[in-house]
Design an enzyme around this catalytic site. Structure first.
Site, PDB file in Angstrom:
ATOM      1  N   LYS A 187      -3.434 -11.230  -4.860  1.00 19.57           N
ATOM      2  CA  LYS A 187      -2.694 -11.807  -3.739  1.00 19.57           C
ATOM      3  C   LYS A 187      -2.845 -13.336  -3.705  1.00 19.57           C
ATOM      4  O   LYS A 187      -3.518 -13.923  -4.549  1.00 19.57           O
ATOM      5  CB  LYS A 187      -3.175 -11.178  -2.431  1.00 19.57           C
ATOM      6  CG  LYS A 187      -2.715  -9.723  -2.275  1.00 19.57           C
ATOM      7  CD  LYS A 187      -1.210  -9.612  -2.207  1.00 19.57           C
ATOM      8  CE  LYS A 187      -0.704  -8.222  -1.858  1.00 19.57           C
ATOM      9  NZ  LYS A 187      -1.116  -7.147  -2.741  1.00 19.57           N
TER      10      LYS A 187
HETATM   11  C1  LIG Z   1       3.508  -4.760   1.021  1.00 20.45           C
HETATM   12  C2  LIG Z   1       2.073  -4.328   0.847  1.00 20.45           C
HETATM   13  N1  LIG Z   1       1.507  -3.550   1.777  1.00 20.45           N
HETATM   14  C3  LIG Z   1       0.235  -3.158   1.690  1.00 20.45           C
HETATM   15  C4  LIG Z   1      -0.565  -3.521   0.623  1.00 20.45           C
HETATM   16  C5  LIG Z   1      -1.945  -2.975   0.542  1.00 20.45           C
HETATM   17  O1  LIG Z   1      -2.937  -3.932   0.362  1.00 20.45           O
HETATM   18  P1  LIG Z   1      -4.240  -3.580  -0.488  1.00 20.45           P
HETATM   19  O2  LIG Z   1      -3.839  -3.478  -1.913  1.00 20.45           O
HETATM   20  O3  LIG Z   1      -5.151  -4.737  -0.215  1.00 20.45           O
HETATM   21  O4  LIG Z   1      -4.786  -2.300   0.038  1.00 20.45           O
HETATM   22  C6  LIG Z   1      -0.024  -4.342  -0.371  1.00 20.45           C
HETATM   23  C7  LIG Z   1      -0.841  -4.784  -1.521  1.00 20.45           C
HETATM   24  O5  LIG Z   1      -0.633  -4.557  -2.636  1.00 20.45           O
HETATM   25  C8  LIG Z   1       1.338  -4.745  -0.274  1.00 20.45           C
HETATM   26  O6  LIG Z   1       1.896  -5.516  -1.208  1.00 20.45           O
END
Ligand SMILES: Cc1ncc(COP(=O)(O)O)c(C=O)c1O
Length: 374
Positions: A187
């Site tokens: 990210k």
């Molecule tokens: C649009 C979206 N929602 C939720 C997430 C979930 O985040 P994480 O991967 O930190 O659990 C991501 C991450 O990839 C995402 O891009």
């Protein structure tokens, strides 16, 4: 083409000696769990977001979304409006509390939730809306809040991709009902894995703080002092979703670099916009790259996307597909069609975007896209 085959990754983190030193500092302390580093990271994020809202760190963006849904007390059969084109984490967070994700179509030009379609899906069970900042853009977020006021809905912003972006001249997360960020490895900044919940609701914030530590009441305050609760009460379901000091130490170093990272991500996006404009079978999204910090760079491809992806791969250029429509997955299959999401699900393609790409890498990607689509 020079004949040279480069290997260009789709996305990656960028960590330096500062992050390594920070991890060693925490290891040397021999206190790896949630403590002072997490408290400091939360304070620094709050300052960065320039917000009075509550800022709470957890161990993934998915956990942030799950805790938001949990602490809103969404019940079985409650419905949450959510765009079909998003990472499956948005859907899993809703169904994890027994609520029902109601897939909505998306705007063709921005892939943001289509509020006209969402309006058609409102029922007496609709309790919340989860707009997704697709490709880091919060373009119609004000309209979402207007919609939520009209139908008395809570808003959980899936801002996983948009840390650092603008909202009306201030930062995404400065205001809002509940805003969830991700700090996973690729990210805009990372804490290894990680997530952040920002909320204007102090009662919800306390629930989230407790819920990230198995529902143990007020354990957060003790942990920040390096202590633990021995006698305590638990009134609500919780999870082991807290952030560790090891993660926070990485996040704190990354936060110092966010302006530099943001600048570079924007520059790369602008180079893509300039370079790809005019390629007939490649279409840009309607996103203002000056106001966001792009996590992914997405285009729409006419024709056979897989063939284009394979040809780019043969040139060493990795691509991605963000995302397969969730309403077509077995678990979340809808009884209705979502034409725009289905068409976009076949044509969206992400090009490499991370801060370690050189200008010449970006030029190579553009030249490759031009070559394989002409
Ligand atoms: C649009 C979206 N929602 C939720 C997430 C979930 O985040 P994480 O991967 O930190 O659990 C991501 C991450 O990839 C995402 O891009």
């Amino acid at each position: 083409m020079s004949g040279e085959i480069r290997k260009i990754r789709l996305s990656k983190c960028s960590v330096g000696q500062e992050e390594k030193d920070a991890v060693c500092r925490v290891l040397d302390n021999e206190y790896l769990g949630m403590g002072k580093e997490v408290q400091l990271f939360e304070q620094e994020l709050k300052k960065y977001l320039d917000t009075d809202l509550e800022v709470i760190c957890v161990n993934t963006g998915t956990a942030a979304l799950h805790l938001a849904a949990l602490c809103l007390d969404l019940k079985s059969d409650d419905e949450v409006l959510v765009p079909s084109i998003t990472y499956v984490a948005s859907y899993q967070a809703i169904s994890a509390v027994g609520a029902k994700p109601i897939a909505c179509d998306v705007e063709e030009s921005s892939v943001f939730i289509d509020l006209e379609d969402a309006e058609r899906r409102i029922t007496s069970k609709t309790k919340a809306i989860m707009p997704v900042h697709y490709a880091s853009s919060a373009k119609y977020i004000d309209e979402v809040y207007g919609f939520a006021r009209k139908y008395n809905l809570r808003v959980i912003e899936d801002a996983a991709q948009s840390l650092g972006g603008d909202r009306k001249g201030s930062r995404v997360g400065r205001e809002g009902d509940i805003v969830c960020f991700s700090l996973d490895g690729i990210k805009n900044i990372t804490s290894g894995e990680g997530g952040v919940i920002v909320t204007a609701d102090p009662v919800l914030a306390q629930r989230v703080r407790d819920a990230r530590l198995l529902g143990v009441e007020k354990d957060t305050e003790k942990r920040y002092q390096g202590a633990r609760s021995w006698v305590f009460d638990v009134k609500h379901q919780g999870f082991r979703y807290h952030m560790s000091d090891l993660m926070a130490a990485i996040g704190r170093e990354q936060l110092k670099k966010i302006d530099q990272f943001s600048k570079r991500r924007r520059e790369i996006a602008q180079q893509y916009v300039q370079g790809l404009r005019g390629i007939k079978s490649v279409h840009l999204l309607d996103i203002d790259f000056r106001t966001i910090v792009p996590h992914i760079f997405v285009v729409k491809i006419d024709g056979d996307r897989e063939e284009v992806a394979n040809s780019l791969s043969a040139r060493g250029v990795a691509t991605g597909a963000h995302y397969f429509p969730n309403h077509l997955l077995s678990l979340y299959r809808s009884s209705y069609a979502l034409p725009k999401a289905e068409s976009l699900g076949r044509s969206l393609m992400s090009l490499p975007l991370h801060v370690d790409l050189s200008d010449s890498d970006v030029a190579y990607v553009i030249e490759s896209v031009r070559a394989v689509t002409s």
